[in-house]
Motif scaffolding. Structure first.
Motif, PDB file in Angstrom:
ATOM      1  N   HIS A 172       0.861  -1.185   0.000  1.00 44.29           N
ATOM      2  CA  HIS A 172       0.000   0.000   0.000  1.00 44.29           C
ATOM      3  C   HIS A 172       0.900   1.239   0.000  1.00 44.29           C
ATOM      4  O   HIS A 172       2.130   1.117   0.119  1.00 44.29           O
ATOM      5  N   SER A 174       0.781   3.479   2.249  1.00 45.15           N
ATOM      6  CA  SER A 174       0.910   3.975   3.625  1.00 45.15           C
ATOM      7  C   SER A 174       2.348   4.109   4.144  1.00 45.15           C
ATOM      8  O   SER A 174       2.603   5.003   4.964  1.00 45.15           O
ATOM      9  N   ARG A 198       0.195  -6.723  -4.514  1.00 40.35           N
ATOM     10  CA  ARG A 198      -0.292  -7.717  -3.569  1.00 40.35           C
ATOM     11  C   ARG A 198      -0.403  -9.052  -4.275  1.00 40.35           C
ATOM     12  O   ARG A 198      -0.816  -9.111  -5.431  1.00 40.35           O
ATOM     13  N   GLN A 212      -2.468   3.383  -5.748  1.00 41.33           N
ATOM     14  CA  GLN A 212      -3.185   4.047  -4.656  1.00 41.33           C
ATOM     15  C   GLN A 212      -2.732   5.500  -4.558  1.00 41.33           C
ATOM     16  O   GLN A 212      -1.663   5.860  -5.037  1.00 41.33           O
ATOM     17  N   GLU A 214      -2.273   7.936  -1.255  1.00 43.26           N
ATOM     18  CA  GLU A 214      -2.334   8.057   0.190  1.00 43.26           C
ATOM     19  C   GLU A 214      -2.511   9.528   0.528  1.00 43.26           C
ATOM     20  O   GLU A 214      -1.971  10.390  -0.166  1.00 43.26           O
ATOM     21  N   PHE A 254      -3.365   0.866  11.569  1.00 40.50           N
ATOM     22  CA  PHE A 254      -2.666   2.152  11.730  1.00 40.50           C
ATOM     23  C   PHE A 254      -3.602   3.342  11.873  1.00 40.50           C
ATOM     24  O   PHE A 254      -3.147   4.488  11.894  1.00 40.50           O
ATOM     25  N   GLY A 286      -9.920   3.566   2.037  1.00 41.07           N
ATOM     26  CA  GLY A 286      -9.843   3.276   3.468  1.00 41.07           C
ATOM     27  C   GLY A 286      -9.341   4.538   4.143  1.00 41.07           C
ATOM     28  O   GLY A 286      -8.583   5.301   3.544  1.00 41.07           O
ATOM     29  N   PHE A 310      -5.791   8.603   4.616  1.00 41.25           N
ATOM     30  CA  PHE A 310      -6.684   7.809   3.760  1.00 41.25           C
ATOM     31  C   PHE A 310      -5.863   7.190   2.641  1.00 41.25           C
ATOM     32  O   PHE A 310      -4.770   7.668   2.315  1.00 41.25           O
ATOM     33  N   GLY A 311      -6.363   6.110   2.095  1.00 44.55           N
ATOM     34  CA  GLY A 311      -5.705   5.460   0.958  1.00 44.55           C
ATOM     35  C   GLY A 311      -6.762   5.079  -0.053  1.00 44.55           C
ATOM     36  O   GLY A 311      -7.709   4.353   0.249  1.00 44.55           O
TER      37      GLY A 311
HETATM   38  N1  PHE Z   1      -3.474   1.315   3.375  1.00 49.26           N
HETATM   39  C1  PHE Z   1      -4.854   0.925   3.438  1.00 49.26           C
HETATM   40  C2  PHE Z   1      -5.117  -0.131   2.371  1.00 49.26           C
HETATM   41  O1  PHE Z   1      -4.280  -0.352   1.542  1.00 49.26           O
HETATM   42  C3  PHE Z   1      -5.760   2.099   3.177  1.00 49.26           C
HETATM   43  C4  PHE Z   1      -5.675   3.124   4.250  1.00 49.26           C
HETATM   44  C5  PHE Z   1      -4.804   4.168   4.158  1.00 49.26           C
HETATM   45  C6  PHE Z   1      -6.506   3.050   5.364  1.00 49.26           C
HETATM   46  C7  PHE Z   1      -4.745   5.142   5.128  1.00 49.26           C
HETATM   47  C8  PHE Z   1      -6.443   3.995   6.353  1.00 49.26           C
HETATM   48  C9  PHE Z   1      -5.580   5.046   6.232  1.00 49.26           C
HETATM   49  O2  PHE Z   1      -6.152  -0.745   2.342  1.00 49.26           O
END
Ligand code: PHE
Length: 341
Positions: A172, A174, A198, A212, A214, A254, A286, A310-311
């Motif tokens: 991700h 993140s 993934r 994604q 972020e 997280f 998310g 958020f992502g």
């Molecule tokens: N990294 C999470 C995912 O890949 C998404 C996410 C990012 C959720 C930041 C909360 C905060 O699903």
């Protein structure tokens, strides 16, 4: 006769030099090579040569014939290859052929557009690493070693396990949050767009490779309400004013609390169809409030600072925006599809 042939050779050599176009080449041919030409009459003359000199003269005559033919052929070739514009068969008035101009892939276009939407409200763009270490991808994000996402079946590890540092393809964006917070003091307002990987079974909704974006905002007194406002602002800008959104409770290691953002299904306007699996909603991001444990890992004081993250799946947002039913089509490089964007 042999002497005559030698003289003719000199004459021919000089003659061919003055041939400058196809018309004078034709005159040359008539004079020497045609049925009424000099070569023909030489062969007539040869018939009356005495027996003793026939061999020598015949040889010289044949040589002359070859010589004549060769310089004629060569001149013809030269003239044809260097044809002047008027005689050329090429039509110079035809419009030129232009090469196909490449365009940006729709993912690249979407990243630019989304970057722009967030830049307008003060976010900076940061590009993280596609090959990450386990610490940034998991540990620092409060994702302990026993978490199932760390399993080989979910994550592509780069070098295998068992070294001081374990590398992987980021699952991700993140880890970008961690890298930014490690190197900056709050307030922080960044977005991190990029590729993620993934180890997933491929279907119309998921690929082993996707994009994604972020988002991270950290300051004093950042609230969940600000998160909701920011995501709604994004949805309005990106999808147009009319799509409804909703936040659903969720879980991420997280963030606490965590949520998922859905937007109204573009196809059925929330009535329910097979794209939204008859829920009327499509999940695109998310999100949540940054977990205090994450702040501790990067040296931020969770008593002083709060933040949201958020992502968002970029392919997902594009599927929602354009009604694309299958994620695999993004990477099939079918020109008929790509041309539409
Ligand atoms: N990294 C999470 C995912 O890949 C998404 C996410 C990012 C959720 C930041 C909360 C905060 O699903």
């Amino acid at each position: 006769m042999i002497e005559k042939l030698n003289n003719l050779k000199t004459e021919v050599s000089a003659g061919i030099d003055s041939v400058k176009d196809l018309k004078s080449l034709e005159e040359f041919r008539i004079k020497y090579l045609s049925r009424n030409g000099i070569l023909h009459s030489l062969f007539e003359e040869f018939k009356s040569v005495d027996k003793e000199s026939k061999g020598k003269t015949g040889k010289a005559l044949n040589e002359f014939k070859n010589f004549l033919q060769e310089i004629f052929d060569k001149k013809k070739e030269d003239l044809n290859s260097g044809m002047s514009v008027n005689e050329s068969k090429t039509d110079y008035s035809l419009p030129g052929r232009t090469g196909n101009k490449g365009t940006k892939h729709l993912i690249a276009q979407a990243i630019e557009e989304i970057n722009g939407i967030f830049e307008n409200i003060g976010f900076k763009v940061y590009y993280g690493n596609e090959i990450e270490d386990e610490y940034h991808n998991f540990d620092a994000l409060n994702t302990p070693a026993y978490h199932p996402s760390r399993d080989m079946q979910d994550t592509f590890y780069v070098d295998g396990k068992g070294k001081d540092r374990v590398y992987l393809l980021r699952t991700h964006t993140s880890p970008g949050q961690i890298r930014v917070m490690e190197n900056t003091k709050p307030p922080v307002r960044v977005i991190v767009p990029g590729k993620c990987y993934r180890n997933e079974a491929i279907s119309s909704r998921s690929l082993a490779f996707f994009h994604q974006i972020e988002g991270l905002y950290v300051d004093k007194k950042v609230t969940f309400r600000a998160l909701k406002g920011t995501l709604n602002y994004f949805a309005k800008e990106y999808f147009g004013k009319s799509l409804k959104t909703r936040l659903r409770p969720s879980y991420f290691p997280f963030t606490e609390p965590s949520a998922e953002m859905d937007v109204e299904c573009y196809l059925c306007k929330s009535k329910g169809c097979n794209v939204c699996k008859y829920t009327g909603w499509l999940e695109i991001a998310g999100c949540g409030m940054v977990d205090p444990n994450v702040f501790k890992m990067v040296g931020y004081d969770p008593e002083v600072y709060s933040g949201f993250a958020f992502g968002m799946g970029i392919e997902r947002t594009l599927m929602v925006k354009h009604g694309i039913p299958d994620i695999r089509i993004f990477y099939e490089n079918d020109i008929r599809f790509l041309k539409q964007f």
